[in-house]
Design a protein around this motif. Sequence first.
Motif, PDB file in Angstrom:
ATOM      1  N   ILE A  73       0.869  -1.209   0.000  1.00  0.00           N
ATOM      2  CA  ILE A  73       0.092  -0.081  -0.303  1.00  0.00           C
ATOM      3  C   ILE A  73       0.812   1.328  -0.051  1.00  0.00           C
ATOM      4  O   ILE A  73       0.622   2.148  -0.677  1.00  0.00           O
ATOM      5  N   PHE A  76       2.113   1.849  -3.417  1.00  0.00           N
ATOM      6  CA  PHE A  76       1.064   2.290  -4.466  1.00  0.00           C
ATOM      7  C   PHE A  76       0.938   3.978  -3.947  1.00  0.00           C
ATOM      8  O   PHE A  76       0.758   4.815  -4.890  1.00  0.00           O
ATOM      9  N   THR A  80       1.962   7.036  -6.692  1.00  0.00           N
ATOM     10  CA  THR A  80       1.179   7.836  -7.283  1.00  0.00           C
ATOM     11  C   THR A  80       1.144   9.242  -6.802  1.00  0.00           C
ATOM     12  O   THR A  80       0.876  10.427  -7.622  1.00  0.00           O
TER      13      THR A  80
END
Length: 266
Positions: A73, A76, A80
Amino acid sequence: MKRNHLPFYLTAGLLFIAPTLLLLVQSFTAPWRFQRGEGLQFQLNSWSLLFSDPNLWSATIWSLVIGAMVLLINLFIGLTSGKALALYSFRGRTIVESLLLAPILIPVLAVAMGLHLFMIRVGLADTWVGVVLIHLVPTVPYSIKIFHHAYSEVGRPLMEQSQMLGASVIKQFLTIEMPLLRTSIRSVTFLTIVISLSQYAITAIIGGGQVITLPMIFFPFLDTANASVMAAFSVWFAILPLVMYIVVEGLLQLLPYSRKPWRIQT
């Protein structure tokens, strides 16, 4: 060994390698004090006592699972968010960046106590999912900051050039961004795993004693004055981030333009 690298190797050996070796030796010996002139008595009692704990293996597995989920997580969100903050201009970017980094300035216990009530209402309290979510609070800001700096170094022109040459978003990410971000991924991996594994208070609050991780069985061992037992547990605790780091490093070798050890260099 190059002469200009000698100070680095000496410093690394003195500050990192020597204490690690001393800790490893201590875990396989009876408690001793060098100032008394006592000799080393090798034994396995410390490791036997460690493995006698019935929760050791389950806590180790849960620590690995939670650490791996927190890492995924973080990668990610960090990739981003860091890319958006570094390469794109939009209204309120400074405010968004401040909000994303705010958890660093707020005590984690205060956040955990507030989120505990929310997780009770939504049914995430006393579950490993809730523990994973609470571990994101002290780790995500660092991941965002690391990838923000990494994407700032890469720069937007390189991304635009690949798009002009017809590269798709996925191909650009796999062949340009990921190889250039290997160092940042390594940093996020080690930092995230170490922070996640060391959380005791917030794991106990959100997990409610149902989710047992290594720190929750490590602190009771602090009541003992046996330095060999503490050394054995510390070595066992240190193996986890090392194993996960090796796994991530192996996956990074599959990226394009990586120097694979099995490939003959010419």
